[in-house]
Design a protein around this motif. Structure first.
Motif, PDB file in Angstrom:
ATOM      1  N   PHE A 107       0.935  -1.215   0.055  1.00 52.35           N
ATOM      2  CA  PHE A 107       0.106  -0.032  -0.256  1.00 52.35           C
ATOM      3  C   PHE A 107       0.949   1.391  -0.042  1.00 52.35           C
ATOM      4  CE2 PHE A 107      -3.446  -2.566   1.910  1.00 52.35           C
ATOM      5  CZ  PHE A 107      -4.472  -2.275   1.030  1.00 52.35           C
ATOM      6  N   TYR A 108       0.387   2.251  -0.573  1.00 52.05           N
ATOM      7  CA  TYR A 108       0.922   3.749  -0.329  1.00 52.05           C
ATOM      8  C   TYR A 108       0.203   4.153   0.821  1.00 52.05           C
ATOM      9  CZ  TYR A 108       1.905   8.704  -1.206  1.00 52.05           C
ATOM     10  OH  TYR A 108       2.402   9.904  -1.066  1.00 52.05           O
ATOM     11  N   CYS A 109       0.791   4.336   2.102  1.00 52.18           N
ATOM     12  CA  CYS A 109       0.168   4.813   3.378  1.00 52.18           C
ATOM     13  C   CYS A 109       0.543   6.245   3.438  1.00 52.18           C
ATOM     14  CB  CYS A 109       1.042   3.937   4.255  1.00 52.18           C
ATOM     15  SG  CYS A 109       1.079   2.265   4.112  1.00 52.18           S
ATOM     16  N   ASN A 110      -0.727   6.796   3.782  1.00 53.17           N
ATOM     17  CA  ASN A 110      -1.114   7.959   4.193  1.00 53.17           C
ATOM     18  C   ASN A 110      -1.524   8.211   5.843  1.00 53.17           C
ATOM     19  OD1 ASN A 110      -1.317  10.869   4.152  1.00 53.17           O
ATOM     20  ND2 ASN A 110      -3.177  10.656   3.398  1.00 53.17           N
ATOM     21  N   LEU A 111      -1.053   9.066   6.337  1.00 55.51           N
ATOM     22  CA  LEU A 111      -1.420   9.391   7.836  1.00 55.51           C
ATOM     23  C   LEU A 111      -1.853  10.718   7.964  1.00 55.51           C
ATOM     24  CD1 LEU A 111      -1.387   8.517  11.017  1.00 55.51           C
ATOM     25  CD2 LEU A 111       0.693   9.552  11.028  1.00 55.51           C
ATOM     26  N   ILE A 112      -3.267  10.618   8.260  1.00 54.42           N
ATOM     27  CA  ILE A 112      -4.184  12.034   8.394  1.00 54.42           C
ATOM     28  C   ILE A 112      -4.150  12.175  10.089  1.00 54.42           C
ATOM     29  CG2 ILE A 112      -6.299  13.158   7.792  1.00 54.42           C
ATOM     30  CD1 ILE A 112      -6.290  11.050   5.547  1.00 54.42           C
ATOM     31  N   THR A 113      -3.581  13.420  10.397  1.00 53.55           N
ATOM     32  CA  THR A 113      -3.508  13.532  11.962  1.00 53.55           C
ATOM     33  C   THR A 113      -3.766  14.918  12.460  1.00 53.55           C
ATOM     34  OG1 THR A 113      -2.046  13.221  13.866  1.00 53.55           O
ATOM     35  CG2 THR A 113      -1.001  13.562  11.891  1.00 53.55           C
ATOM     36  N   SER A 114      -4.183  15.117  13.548  1.00 55.30           N
ATOM     37  CA  SER A 114      -3.893  16.247  14.085  1.00 55.30           C
ATOM     38  C   SER A 114      -2.712  16.762  14.598  1.00 55.30           C
ATOM     39  CB  SER A 114      -5.036  16.261  15.249  1.00 55.30           C
ATOM     40  OG  SER A 114      -4.498  15.482  16.507  1.00 55.30           O
ATOM     41  N   SER A 147      -3.488  18.931  10.055  1.00 56.44           N
ATOM     42  CA  SER A 147      -4.690  19.940   9.910  1.00 56.44           C
ATOM     43  C   SER A 147      -4.644  20.937  11.034  1.00 56.44           C
ATOM     44  CB  SER A 147      -6.027  19.381  10.105  1.00 56.44           C
ATOM     45  OG  SER A 147      -5.961  18.593  11.511  1.00 56.44           O
ATOM     46  N   PHE A 148      -4.699  22.187  10.622  1.00 54.16           N
ATOM     47  CA  PHE A 148      -4.745  23.364  11.446  1.00 54.16           C
ATOM     48  C   PHE A 148      -6.268  24.084  11.382  1.00 54.16           C
ATOM     49  CE2 PHE A 148      -0.342  22.948  10.950  1.00 54.16           C
ATOM     50  CZ  PHE A 148       0.397  23.568  11.873  1.00 54.16           C
ATOM     51  N   GLN A 149      -6.602  24.601  12.478  1.00 50.97           N
ATOM     52  CA  GLN A 149      -8.108  25.175  12.473  1.00 50.97           C
ATOM     53  C   GLN A 149      -7.875  26.868  12.601  1.00 50.97           C
ATOM     54  OE1 GLN A 149      -7.254  22.457  14.648  1.00 50.97           O
ATOM     55  NE2 GLN A 149      -8.575  21.401  12.882  1.00 50.97           N
ATOM     56  N   GLY A 150      -6.636  27.096  12.567  1.00 49.06           N
ATOM     57  CA  GLY A 150      -6.269  28.813  12.531  1.00 49.06           C
ATOM     58  C   GLY A 150      -4.740  28.775  12.078  1.00 49.06           C
ATOM     59  N   LEU A 163       4.704  15.986   3.025  1.00 40.48           N
ATOM     60  CA  LEU A 163       3.936  16.716   3.887  1.00 40.48           C
ATOM     61  C   LEU A 163       2.831  17.400   3.081  1.00 40.48           C
ATOM     62  CD1 LEU A 163       2.970  17.309   6.939  1.00 40.48           C
ATOM     63  CD2 LEU A 163       4.293  19.480   6.427  1.00 40.48           C
ATOM     64  N   GLY A 164       1.571  17.271   3.662  1.00 43.29           N
ATOM     65  CA  GLY A 164       0.494  18.250   3.173  1.00 43.29           C
ATOM     66  C   GLY A 164      -0.076  18.726   4.350  1.00 43.29           C
ATOM     67  N   LEU A 165      -0.579  20.074   4.412  1.00 40.33           N
ATOM     68  CA  LEU A 165      -1.156  20.594   5.360  1.00 40.33           C
ATOM     69  C   LEU A 165      -2.582  20.943   4.963  1.00 40.33           C
ATOM     70  CD1 LEU A 165       1.309  23.317   6.488  1.00 40.33           C
ATOM     71  CD2 LEU A 165       0.834  21.058   7.438  1.00 40.33           C
ATOM     72  N   ASN A 166      -3.653  20.726   5.782  1.00 39.81           N
ATOM     73  CA  ASN A 166      -4.909  20.963   5.667  1.00 39.81           C
ATOM     74  C   ASN A 166      -5.347  21.915   6.528  1.00 39.81           C
ATOM     75  OD1 ASN A 166      -7.936  20.213   6.608  1.00 39.81           O
ATOM     76  ND2 ASN A 166      -7.777  19.732   4.355  1.00 39.81           N
ATOM     77  N   GLU A 226      -3.988  22.340   1.071  1.00 45.53           N
ATOM     78  CA  GLU A 226      -5.396  22.147   0.961  1.00 45.53           C
ATOM     79  C   GLU A 226      -6.103  23.258   1.674  1.00 45.53           C
ATOM     80  OE1 GLU A 226      -8.897  18.721   0.044  1.00 45.53           O
ATOM     81  OE2 GLU A 226      -7.673  18.715   1.904  1.00 45.53           O
ATOM     82  N   LEU A 227      -6.710  24.259   1.049  1.00 41.76           N
ATOM     83  CA  LEU A 227      -7.559  25.273   1.938  1.00 41.76           C
ATOM     84  C   LEU A 227      -9.137  24.604   1.859  1.00 41.76           C
ATOM     85  CD1 LEU A 227      -5.526  28.168   0.133  1.00 41.76           C
ATOM     86  CD2 LEU A 227      -5.601  27.621   2.742  1.00 41.76           C
TER      87      LEU A 227
END
Length: 328
Positions: A37-44, A67-70, A102-105, A132-133
């Motif tokens: 698998f191509y493994c992606n971790l989506i985390t706070s 992810s960021f909320q501000g 790295l990706g930032l959401n 990603e906005l």
């Protein structure tokens, strides 16, 4: 995971909630990597540490999304419910230092959408390769807060213009994507790229869903990997076949020449807004219930007090927010 590979799945995302709450998350990443698998971790990033990042890299993680909320400490705490901004920044830098893609959401809504340029500058300074906005979509819990979160048309225009200016002025390696709220579109998106066509979500307890929000639709039975194979669930279960293709459609979708393009839109959204999972997604301006969207958009054009209370799933966050607003 072995059954998913036999079905032809090539990517796996460890998401949540917060996937790192699981003590065996790194072990799962390692097993998934060994399976191809191509493994992606989506985390706070809250549970992340330097050691955990090293362990994830050694296990074979190929991409991490944080992810960021501000764009500042105060805003991030207000909407994220935790004083985690500095830690998120530190872990973002650590992921980049360990040479993990790295990706930032950035989760946008009417109360922080004015920070788009700040978000982008922060991401560029950190060295992110993808941003990603992502405007909030009102499928599940966000619907309870829609009147406080849905941005106005003017806010959206200004935010998208700010994103385009940044792209023009900062041409480099960072890719910035601006995702508008569905409510301002004339046609809906395919439900999870098409219900039962692309994605499988397996919950911690083993239930198998065609999308992460499917459990909000009442009257459906959710198969479980403890009781059946993933192959049977994918191919034969009532759940995955219920809204697969176009044969389930009612009017106006049934006779619409565009039905193959959006497959009727989001089933969860249709259910939450109309009470009928078979209804045309009200986002579509051909829907007889499109007025639901028009009224929401009309309401969003007026100024709203930012102090209006938000409803959190975690009641502790509501209490923290109340204290923060009282102190400020």
């Amino acid at each position: 995971m072995k059954e998913a590979r036999k079905l032809g799945a090539v990517q796996i995302g460890f998401s949540g909630g917060e996937p790192l709450v699981r003590k065996d998350c790194v072990e799962l990443i390692g097993t998934a990597n060994d399976l191809g698998f191509y493994c992606n971790l989506i985390t706070s990033a809250l549970p992340l540490t330097e050691k955990k990042i090293e362990e994830c890299k050694e296990a074979g993680i190929k991409h991490i999304q944080i992810s960021f909320q501000g764009s500042d400490k105060k805003t991030n705490a207000k909407f994220g419910g935790t004083d985690s901004f500095e830690h998120k920044l530190a872990m973002t830098k650590a992921v980049i230092d360990h040479e993990i893609p790295l990706g930032l959401n950035f989760v946008l809504h009417r109360q922080n959408i004015h920070q788009v340029t700040d978000f982008l500058m922060m991401a560029e300074n950190l060295g992110a390769e993808f941003v990603e906005l992502a405007n909030t979509q009102y499928y599940a819990w966000a619907l309870h807060n829609r009147d406080k979160l849905l941005p106005s048309q003017q806010q959206l225009v200004e935010a998208e213009n700010a994103t385009n200016r940044f792209r023009d002025q900062h041409k480099g390696n960072m890719n910035a994507i601006f995702v508008a709220p569905d409510y301002y579109e004339k046609r809906p998106k395919k439900c999870s790229a098409g219900w039962g066509t692309t994605f499988i979500t397996v919950t911690p307890e083993g239930d198998v869903l065609p999308c992460q929000s499917a459990k909000i639709i009442t009257g459906l039975e959710f198969p479980n990997v403890k009781n059946d194979s993933l192959n049977n669930i994918w191919e034969k279960s009532d759940l995955f076949n219920r809204f697969r293709g176009t044969s389930w459609m009612t009017e106006p979708c049934k006779s619409c020449p565009e039905k193959e393009q959006d497959l009727g839109g989001c089933r969860c959204q249709a259910f939450m807004l109309t009470g009928d999972a078979y209804a045309t997604d009200p986002i579509c301006d051909k829907s007889p219930q499109h007025d639901i969207i028009e009224k929401a958009i009309e309401s969003a054009q007026t100024d709203k007090e930012e102090s209006q209370p938000l409803y959190f799933r975690n009641t502790q966050n509501s209490k923290k927010l109340a204290v923060m607003e009282e102190n400020s």
